[in-house]
Structure formats: C-alpha cells, structure tokens
Design a protein around this motif. Structure first.
Motif, PDB file in Angstrom:
ATOM      1  N   PHE A 138      -6.155   3.991  -8.001  1.00 34.93           N
ATOM      2  CA  PHE A 138      -5.322   5.185  -7.822  1.00 34.93           C
ATOM      3  C   PHE A 138      -4.946   5.829  -9.161  1.00 34.93           C
ATOM      4  O   PHE A 138      -4.774   7.045  -9.250  1.00 34.93           O
ATOM      5  N   GLN A 157     -10.376   2.734  -1.407  1.00 29.73           N
ATOM      6  CA  GLN A 157      -9.402   3.047  -2.465  1.00 29.73           C
ATOM      7  C   GLN A 157      -9.899   4.150  -3.396  1.00 29.73           C
ATOM      8  O   GLN A 157      -9.100   4.905  -3.955  1.00 29.73           O
ATOM      9  N   ASP A 169      -7.799  -7.036   5.551  1.00 28.22           N
ATOM     10  CA  ASP A 169      -6.864  -7.933   4.849  1.00 28.22           C
ATOM     11  C   ASP A 169      -6.328  -9.021   5.780  1.00 28.22           C
ATOM     12  O   ASP A 169      -5.714  -9.985   5.312  1.00 28.22           O
ATOM     13  N   ILE A 201     -17.876   0.668   0.055  1.00 29.18           N
ATOM     14  CA  ILE A 201     -17.447  -0.445  -0.815  1.00 29.18           C
ATOM     15  C   ILE A 201     -15.933  -0.626  -0.725  1.00 29.18           C
ATOM     16  O   ILE A 201     -15.423  -1.741  -0.609  1.00 29.18           O
ATOM     17  N   SER A 202     -15.221   0.477  -0.797  1.00 32.35           N
ATOM     18  CA  SER A 202     -13.757   0.452  -0.754  1.00 32.35           C
ATOM     19  C   SER A 202     -13.258   1.848  -0.426  1.00 32.35           C
ATOM     20  O   SER A 202     -13.810   2.842  -0.908  1.00 32.35           O
ATOM     21  N   SER A 211       0.823  -1.211   0.000  1.00 34.05           N
ATOM     22  CA  SER A 211       0.000   0.000   0.000  1.00 34.05           C
ATOM     23  C   SER A 211       0.856   1.260   0.000  1.00 34.05           C
ATOM     24  O   SER A 211       0.559   2.226  -0.705  1.00 34.05           O
ATOM     25  N   THR A 248      -5.468  -1.377  -5.880  1.00 31.09           N
ATOM     26  CA  THR A 248      -4.852  -0.080  -5.600  1.00 31.09           C
ATOM     27  C   THR A 248      -4.368   0.580  -6.892  1.00 31.09           C
ATOM     28  O   THR A 248      -4.644   1.761  -7.121  1.00 31.09           O
ATOM     29  N   TYR A 281      -6.281   3.122   5.912  1.00 33.73           N
ATOM     30  CA  TYR A 281      -5.631   3.318   4.603  1.00 33.73           C
ATOM     31  C   TYR A 281      -5.754   4.762   4.134  1.00 33.73           C
ATOM     32  O   TYR A 281      -4.908   5.247   3.382  1.00 33.73           O
TER      33      TYR A 281
HETATM   34  O1  LIG Z   1      -5.582   1.541   0.034  1.00 31.79           O
HETATM   35  C1  LIG Z   1      -4.990   0.454   0.112  1.00 31.79           C
HETATM   36  O2  LIG Z   1      -3.761   0.353  -0.052  1.00 31.79           O
HETATM   37  C2  LIG Z   1      -5.769  -0.752   0.395  1.00 31.79           C
HETATM   38  C3  LIG Z   1      -7.029  -0.641   0.952  1.00 31.79           C
HETATM   39  C4  LIG Z   1      -7.847  -1.818   1.312  1.00 31.79           C
HETATM   40  O3  LIG Z   1      -8.854  -1.955   0.344  1.00 31.79           O
HETATM   41  P1  LIG Z   1     -10.394  -1.441   0.565  1.00 31.79           P
HETATM   42  O4  LIG Z   1     -10.347   0.004   0.856  1.00 31.79           O
HETATM   43  O5  LIG Z   1     -11.010  -1.779  -0.746  1.00 31.79           O
HETATM   44  O6  LIG Z   1     -10.945  -2.237   1.723  1.00 31.79           O
HETATM   45  C5  LIG Z   1      -7.018  -3.102   1.356  1.00 31.79           C
HETATM   46  O7  LIG Z   1      -7.870  -4.224   1.388  1.00 31.79           O
HETATM   47  C6  LIG Z   1      -6.095  -3.214   0.164  1.00 31.79           C
HETATM   48  O8  LIG Z   1      -5.333  -4.399   0.212  1.00 31.79           O
HETATM   49  C7  LIG Z   1      -5.134  -2.053   0.136  1.00 31.79           C
END
Ligand SMILES: O=C(O)C1=C[C@@H](OP(=O)(O)O)[C@@H](O)[C@H](O)C1
Ligand SMILES: C=C(OP(=O)(O)O)C(=O)O
Length: 417
Positions: free
Chosen positions: A100, A170, A306, A167-168, A25, A96, A199
């Motif tokens: 990103f 990211q 994770d 959901i996420s 990450s 990611t 994160y």
């Molecule tokens: O921002 C990151 O580096 C991550 C955020 C997490 O995902 P989610 O935000 O989808 O849960 C994690 O599961 C992934 O392995 C890495």
C-alpha cells in the motif's frame, strides 16, 4: 533456544464470548487514507500489532503526524504532509504496509525507499512496481528485480493501468488508494483473475468513507477528507475462536463482527456451518455452537485464504476428509502456507496431502508434537487449536503471533474461564 507454548486440552465444552482486536486490513487502509487526507482523523478500535505499527511508521515517513493511545485503541493522524528527502520505510513483515505504501510514496516528488525483513524481501512486488511505471512513477529495484528493496518517486499522471490479480489483491488495493491523488485518477484493468476479492471491496469502502469516488475499478481524481472512523474487530483473528468452538464443542460468540462486516473472512463461519456447526448471526455478532461432531467439506477458499490454515486444524477432527481449493497463491505469503501446514500435520501423524491449489486433510488424532511455525503468525494460531482437543501439543516461536495479534494466547486462554 526457541521458546514454546504448550496448549492444554479443554476439560469441558466451551461457553465464551470474545472480542478480537481491530482488523489489521481496515486499520492499515484507514491509516493510509487518513495520512493522505489534509487535517486530523481519529481512528478508533485500531489494531496495535507489528503490521499496523509498520504502517503507522510508514505514513509518518510520508509526512503524516501520528499519535497513538494503544490502551484506548485509538490513533490520531494528521494527514496532508509530504516525505522528507531520502525518506525510508521499513515495512517489517507486512504485505499490506509495503504494497500500500509504494503507490502512496510515488505520489510525491521525493524519492522514498521501501524495504522489509528478509521474509518480506522474498515476497513478490513485480506487479505493483510495473503498474507504478505505467502511470508515470520512477521506480528503482535496488535488489532482485520484482522484489524489495525498491525506491519510488512521482508525481504520477495516472489514467489507464494494467495489473495482475492472481498473485495478490494487495497490488490492486494499493494502487486504488493512491488513485484519487493522481492527476487523471486511475482506471485499472486486471490482466489475470483476482484473488482475495473481498479485500478490494473493503478498499473501496474505506476509500469512500474518506471521501474518495470509486466506481468499479475507476478512481476519480480528487482528495480524501479527514474523519473519525471506527474499526471493527479482525475477522481472520475471529476464525481461531470460531474454529475452537467447532473443534472443542460448546459455544463461542465473537462480538463486534457479524453480517454488517466489511471483511470477507466472516464467511469462515459459513464453512463451519457446512461442516455441521450451528451458526447464529446478528449484524454485530457471530456465534458458533457445535457438539464437536463435524463432517469434512470441499471448499474454494480463494476469497478467504487467511482462514485456510484454521480450517486445516478444524478438518483434523471431522468425520470425513476436507479438500481446500483455489488457494495456490498462499504459497507466496509469510511462508508457503500449503507446504507448511501439510508438513506440520504430517509430523503429527495426520494424513494431510499437498495439492497444487490447496490441500486435503484426512481426519485423525494428532500425536504429541512440537510444531514449527515458519515465522508465520497464522501457523502458530491455527496449530495451537489442535491442543484444545489433543494432548501434548506445543507451538514453537509463539511470539510470531505479534505480527497481527500480540494478545492471541491470552485471549485463547480466556476461553477457558
Ligand atoms: O488487503 C489486505 O488487507 C489483505 C489481503 C490478503 O492478501 P492477498 O491479496 O495477497 O491474498 C490477505 O491475505 C492479507 O492478510 C490482507
Ligand atoms: C498474509 C497476511 O498478511 P500480509 O500479506 O499483510 O503480510 C496475513 O495476515 O495472513
């Protein structure tokens, strides 16, 4: 024929020190910030795995020059370039990288196509695509709406933007990192509760290290500054070794990661502590020692999801059931991780139950089983831990660990010496 890996039970308690490779990450954030910073940055301690190679290629497609030395774990990135006409990014399996790079690509006036493997094409992208439109990007969904492949182009005016968090995380992290280079900066409002909160804190910390100004979820317009940046070991990867100490008994120290970590997943050690393991923390190390006698735990893992599959493996050997909550969103990761881990543990004779927002594991002795891993590195790494205590455990398609940890099985074996 699917390859497999047999894990032999340990003959004595563990006594090992291990340093996992660099954080996926942090590596992928640092690569992107460096690519957006005019000049040369040097990233040390970087991860070299499929997900970070995907990001290295992605930032190169946006015009950065990347030179790598995997042996010394360094990457040198000259940023400040721009994509060529018709640039294409293959994010492979990497959430990611894809989430990103989309906002970063939409900073530029040229059209960039972002795609990935069929597995990545099945994961959601709607929230980031929608947010990019709100801040002025042109977005074309080239497949199913809300999924990859997608083409984006800018520039973006930025300003206020609404994005979902359930959901996420990211989507939010990707938008924030592009924020300094939007005309008006970015002011994000969340429309639903944020998962994986640590994160986003990590995103803000890496952005600040490269000279961006972020307050809460507001990013000032400005620029990134190149620098030398040291990346700590991966805390999700560390969970397997800390989990191994809890399962097999004895002691494992993870070096390079401790109370000073930027990664929420170091808190996996707290969960083991609640189960009865002893945890010793310094700013730069974590040690878990255990007699192997553990109790089950009821825990919300929305911040550290994770490590949920690692906990499922540990929970098999506890003295009472474990309930994991708050992680319904991991059904949208590399596979439906709740269904996958429950299915595989049940195949091994363990009474595991799928809940809407997590799972419940009733302890037992796994019978000899060849585990399916669902093209999910974390299924392979987690389920292999069962073999440290139960005979006849085999992991199918062990090569899937290359997504984040190509040397995983070698490091797992090194615990024995
Ligand atoms: O921002 C990151 O580096 C991550 C955020 C997490 O995902 P989610 O935000 O989808 O849960 C994690 O599961 C992934 O392995 C890495
Ligand atoms: C979910 C994961 O990765 P990503 O979302 O970055 O593909 C992971 O590494 O467990």
């Amino acid at each position: 024929m699917t390859e497999s890996r047999v894990i032999a039970p340990l003959s004595r308690p563990l006594d090992a020190v291990v340093r996992p490779p660099g954080s996926k990450s942090i590596t992928n954030r640092a690569l992107l910030c460096a690519a957006l910073a005019p000049g040369e940055s040097l990233l040390t301690g970087a991860l070299f795995a499929d997900d970070t190679r995907a990001m290295m290629e992605a930032v190169a497609a946006l015009g950065a020059s990347v030179s790598i030395d995997p042996l010394s774990r360094t990457a040198s990135v000259t940023g400040g370039g721009s994509p060529a006409e018709g640039a294409a990014v293959d994010a492979r399996q990497s959430g990611t990288t894809s989430r990103f790079i989309l906002p970063a690509a939409a900073l530029f006036g040229r059209r960039t196509i972002v795609d990935g493997t069929p597995q990545l094409r099945a994961r959601p992208f709607g929230p980031v695509l929608d947010a990019l439109r709100q801040v002025g990007a042109k977005v074309e969904e080239l497949g199913e709406p809300g999924f990859l492949p997608a083409a984006v182009s800018g520039p973006m005016h930025g300003g206020p933007v609404h994005v979902s968090g359930h959901i996420s995380s990211q989507f939010l992290s990707g938008l924030l990192m592009a924020g300094p280079l939007m005309r008006d900066g970015l002011r994000v409002s969340l429309t639903s509760e944020l998962v994986s909160v640590p994160y986003v804190e990590m995103t803000k910390a890496v952005m600040a290290a490269f000279g961006a100004t972020v307050e809460d979820l507001s990013v000032h317009p400005g620029s990134y500054t190149p620098r030398t940046y040291d990346i700590e070991p991966d805390a999700s990867a560390a969970s397997y070794f800390l989990g191994a100490a809890a399962i097999a008994g004895g002691r494992v120290t993870v070096s390079g990661l401790g109370t000073a970590s930027l990664q929420g997943d170091v808190r996996f050690a707290d969960v083991l502590e609640r189960m009865g393991a002893t945890v010793t923390r310094t700013p730069n190390s974590l040690t878990v020692s255990s007699s192997g006698a553990l109790r089950g735990v009821d825990v919300d893992m929305a911040d550290i999801s994770d490590t949920a599959q690692t906990l499922a493996a540990v929970a098999v050997f506890a003295g009472s059931p474990t309930r994991v909550r708050g992680i319904g969103f991991i059904r949208g990761k590399e596979t439906d991780r709740i269904a996958a881990v429950v299915t595989e543990l049940r195949r091994a004779g363990i009474d595991a139950v799928e809940d809407e927002d997590g799972f419940t594991i009733h302890p037992g002795l796994p019978r000899p089983t060849a585990f399916d891993t669902y093209e999910d590195h974390r299924m392979a790494m987690s389920l292999s831990l069962l073999g440290l205590r139960a005979p006849g455990i085999e992991v199918l398609d062990p090569g899937c660990v290359a997504k984040t940890y190509p040397g995983f099985f070698a490091d797992l074996e090194s615990l024995r010496s």
